[in-house]
Motif scaffolding. Structure first.
Motif, PDB file in Angstrom:
ATOM      1  N   MET E   1       0.849  -1.192   0.000  1.00 54.18           N
ATOM      2  CA  MET E   1       0.000   0.000   0.000  1.00 54.18           C
ATOM      3  C   MET E   1       0.891   1.251   0.000  1.00 54.18           C
ATOM      4  N   SER E   2       0.396   2.332   0.585  1.00 50.22           N
ATOM      5  CA  SER E   2       1.167   3.572   0.518  1.00 50.22           C
ATOM      6  C   SER E   2       1.441   4.131   1.906  1.00 50.22           C
ATOM      7  N   GLU E   3       2.101   5.255   1.908  1.00 52.04           N
ATOM      8  CA  GLU E   3       2.632   5.768   3.164  1.00 52.04           C
ATOM      9  C   GLU E   3       1.583   6.334   4.128  1.00 52.04           C
ATOM     10  N   HIS E  26      -3.503   1.693  -9.070  1.00 55.91           N
ATOM     11  CA  HIS E  26      -2.875   1.541  -7.750  1.00 55.91           C
ATOM     12  C   HIS E  26      -1.531   2.278  -7.691  1.00 55.91           C
ATOM     13  N   ASP E  27      -0.695   2.049  -8.684  1.00 61.66           N
ATOM     14  CA  ASP E  27       0.640   2.673  -8.703  1.00 61.66           C
ATOM     15  C   ASP E  27       0.536   4.196  -8.739  1.00 61.66           C
ATOM     16  N   LEU E  28      -0.412   4.690  -9.502  1.00 60.95           N
ATOM     17  CA  LEU E  28      -0.546   6.140  -9.643  1.00 60.95           C
ATOM     18  C   LEU E  28      -1.026   6.763  -8.332  1.00 60.95           C
ATOM     19  N   CYS E  38      -6.655  -2.624  -2.572  1.00 60.10           N
ATOM     20  CA  CYS E  38      -7.068  -3.302  -3.807  1.00 60.10           C
ATOM     21  C   CYS E  38      -7.498  -4.724  -3.482  1.00 60.10           C
ATOM     22  N   SER E  39      -8.595  -5.169  -4.094  1.00 55.81           N
ATOM     23  CA  SER E  39      -8.992  -6.567  -3.894  1.00 55.81           C
ATOM     24  C   SER E  39      -9.827  -7.067  -5.063  1.00 55.81           C
ATOM     25  N   VAL E  40      -9.814  -8.392  -5.216  1.00 59.83           N
ATOM     26  CA  VAL E  40     -10.709  -9.030  -6.171  1.00 59.83           C
ATOM     27  C   VAL E  40     -12.054  -9.163  -5.479  1.00 59.83           C
TER      28      VAL E  40
ATOM     29  N   LYS G 162      -4.610 -13.609  -4.129  1.00 57.98           N
ATOM     30  CA  LYS G 162      -3.803 -12.474  -3.654  1.00 57.98           C
ATOM     31  C   LYS G 162      -3.341 -11.665  -4.856  1.00 57.98           C
ATOM     32  N   LEU G 163      -3.492 -10.351  -4.753  1.00 57.12           N
ATOM     33  CA  LEU G 163      -2.900  -9.468  -5.759  1.00 57.12           C
ATOM     34  C   LEU G 163      -1.478  -9.177  -5.309  1.00 57.12           C
ATOM     35  N   THR G 164      -0.578  -9.174  -6.205  1.00 65.31           N
ATOM     36  CA  THR G 164       0.791  -8.744  -5.834  1.00 65.31           C
ATOM     37  C   THR G 164       1.555  -8.317  -7.052  1.00 65.31           C
TER      38      THR G 164
END
Lengths: 164, 164, 164, 164, 164, 164, 164, 164
Positions: E1-3, E26-28, E38-40, G162-164
């Protein structure tokens, strides 16, 4: 307009003929007490005025712009290119291709410049207003409660409907 | 560029990835000795530079602008909104919808702001150059003769083809 | 027709029923003082006369041909195959498929024979005239000024429009 | 060609690249002993030669013309406009739109000039040959028997197929 | 995840195979320092868990949900039906129909329940993140400045591109 | 029916509601003096009678079958599967999808069983009759001359048309 | 085949090449212990055998027929016309139009003869088996429990991803 | 409702405006003496009530659910996600895209959750009822005989139809 002084949502449309549909967005925002302003502003026929309007929207305090256009519907994309505000696009039903052209022209934006696109025609106009309200409601609890009441009422009405 | 000093045709494209296709327009113009200039210029990601370029095209002496873009392809329409020059649009083949979105976004312009649209992808790039040449040739007899020779050669080549 | 003696633009259409739409192109050219001639000329039902007309257009001094047709709309492509003049295509709205067939038949020309295609139906008719004028205006400064005035007036009208 | 002297079927195609597909029509006609001739003949790039070929087909004794083209596929329609012979159209799979453009350009002919259109691509090529044979077989009992045998064999082969 | 500690954006997708595309969103968001999860979560195959997740999003403090799905893409609509938060939909490119089904299933919502829809595939994933950021930025000036810098950098990069 | 005793063309249609369109084929065949018979015959709702009719057509001396149907238009394909005669298909304009479904269901036949497909709706009905006549005319010189006269008259009529 | 003696589901497909996709339906039925039989059976190329098979299905004790075909996919409709059993259609992905033709040919059946249509390609094959099982399960409690377990397992698997 | 006490088929629709079409399914079930219940139940606007209804359908003894919706038609898919019963979907004709959106949203379900989809609009409503009856008839011989009689009557009526 509506009872509040600070305009939060700008609604622009490519042609005066779009007003019959976009009026539903305007009316709904008014119903929620969200000040909004509406104008005809064409990406193609009044390009300079459109850019001027869009470029000033952020500093004027707007928080959402709703842009509606038909056929080669460039208005929402051009708007998004000139502002950092969230831009919502409403594809108008067009004469020949029934809005398929408007939809693809509005939604298929390249990575980098987003337009949150709603359905073709009146459902899209209604939903653009509701999505704008949902966006504003993140920081305005009273607006979220109005939205909750609106949803509840909507559900209640459908449940009351009788067939026959 | 090409051997003549005065640039007559400007080719702009929404993304560097369009160059592989649009190079065919550039090469063909060069082959006819028509000075042209090519640049990446996005309606969405470099909107100010695009408007600046387009707005100055007429006074710089350009006679045709060719604009290529994909998906929600607004470049040709936005270009046409800001110049009186004839604007030709080339819809790029897009990733998901194979250029149907690009085509409709380019060709379905509202009355008032025309874009002469060519086919999706490479045939459209070639034909944008040929149509630009046909436009220029109205007042340049030597260019029309080159066009005639090009057509004759094209016919001759096909007639020589052998099926086996 | 119009006040000038030399016909510069030929408008042909595949069926008399297209005239209601194409009249807008004719009227606009007249409004700009551009002499033009209009006729029914079918790629399928009067093929010889069509070829004769098209083949002589260049030597008769025409500078642009506008070709309008519907459904399997071959007129613009067939015209382009028989002349070096710039050819503009207007896809007519068709009965069943609403002009999608007309559009694809007109715009998807193979590399080598260009047709600058406009929108389906009336916007396309209007824009074919405007694009023809833009093409002619490259060498006729007074026409470009008329075009500038037309655009300015178009912008002015939209800005005056009031919603409600 | 094939063993018989009198050519009954002419196969024309808009581009040499169509041959890979249209060869299936040629091979099938040969297999039935129907003399046929194949050539590249573009409605757009070799228009005069195409008209010459088509116009002479009737007097040369041909009974069916098969015309294959892609994208803005005008070849079959243009052929039908210049002959009284039955014309069969085969839409080629095109690069961007996968033959939807070719199909609509071929099949959506206006009333008055018919093109009997087959499926996009290879199945269409095979079926154009089979339909030409069915047409010829009306007056040639031995050809009808060959067609019957072909169908029987086709059925037999499928019935023999094992899934595993 | 992020900070950051508080998750503001939830990204859900109908299938693990969507992750390759949605990872760009997610990256952006991470790049902008916007905490996201994030999840399915399938509208069809894990419906109860999806509703549970969506129903709790508002009270958990999320401000935007991004939902990505392909083919009969119901995830975004189902999500919007169960939350008052702004929901952004990303149509995945599907196997047969290339995302046209995903797009129409996501965008054509009935009046009352809005989904702000982005483009098919990767551009849509990138833009969903950017639109979420624009929404959040209305009340977070530092995020708006990051967005401004992102846009400027994007423009700068394109202007540096050389065609050769 | 018509003046000749031997029926050469059978016209079948999937629903009585198709008769308004298919009557144009019937009338045109009558005008050419080609004996024909018309009936409602559904691939789905009267399958046995349809197969019976189709299977006997060859021995009854018919030379062409015209089959018209709408939506999931299986009639022409099913007909072609049960006869060696040339089968022409006319896609009817359908309620929701305007004949796109009818067209694809009729034209996209697998290799082995051909259907020569005409345009959607009335133009297709007219052209099915004309193509049937062209097929019959291969061995009937007087029919070919009638066809020539029909074409000439068609051309003459268009050339006489006045715009205004 | 599977462990039970009485065949309940018949799977037919228009071409051996459909087996790669339809095998998924076969395998899934086997996994549930539902006896089924699979064969190639073309509405066009083996029409008599297809009708024979379909007509006898009811008296042979089958309870569901699954029919898969591509392009002008008539198999499911023709099947439904000749049996009272529930018929499920699976549109195969076709070469040019990617299954849009197969889908419309299968689903757009006229009122009176129903085909329950599943998605294009593999998801449709899997779902045809699952829908057949759901139909059979109405009177077979042990099958419904297997279906419940299948769904639970399906949900469990997705939740573990799991997403990774 | 109908004369039998145990409700076997539930018909739900996304909007009261769908009733005009879905009434045909209701009437047909009644005509066959199949007890059924009809209600408005929106996947988007009454999501909780929809899930409640669907989740209880199995234990209440229903054997088939028919779900009708338009545009982004999620109702059938959402229903299928929450029940093991066979679910039949009827895409409603939508305002702009004429039901193409409804069709794709209903039929293109991912593998694992099947919806047996019928045609757009009234034919689909009629056929949903007939398919439900065919499903029920597997274990109810008297229902199968009624279905046989219905089909016979349907055939008889068409055979009696006279053209002219």
């Amino acid at each position: 307009m509506s009872e509040h002084t600070k305009v939060l949502v700008g609604i622009i449309m490519g042609s005066k003929s779009d007003w019959e549909v976009m009026k539903h967005a305007h009316d709904l925002l008014n119903q929620f007490g969200v000040a909004n302003e509406c104008s005809v502003s064409s990406a193609h026929r009044t390009p300079k005025q459109t850019l001027e309007y869009v470029s000033q929207a952020e500093t004027r305090g707007l928080e959402v712009i709703i842009a509606a256009a038909g056929a080669a519907a460039h208005l929402a994309g051009v708007t998004a290119a000139h502002t950092l505000l969230p831009v919502l696009g409403v594809p108008m039903e067009s004469a020949a291709l029934k809005g398929l052209d408007s939809l693809l022209s509005t939604v298929q934006m390249p990575g980098g410049i987003p337009v949150g696109t709603l359905a073709i025609g009146k459902p899209g106009a209604v939903n653009a207003a509701l999505l704008a309200i949902a966006i504003l409601a993140n920081q305005r609890p009273e607006l979220r409660e109005k939205l909750r009441a609106y949803r509840d009422e909507q559900t209640r009405k459908i449940l009351q409907e009788k067939l026959t």
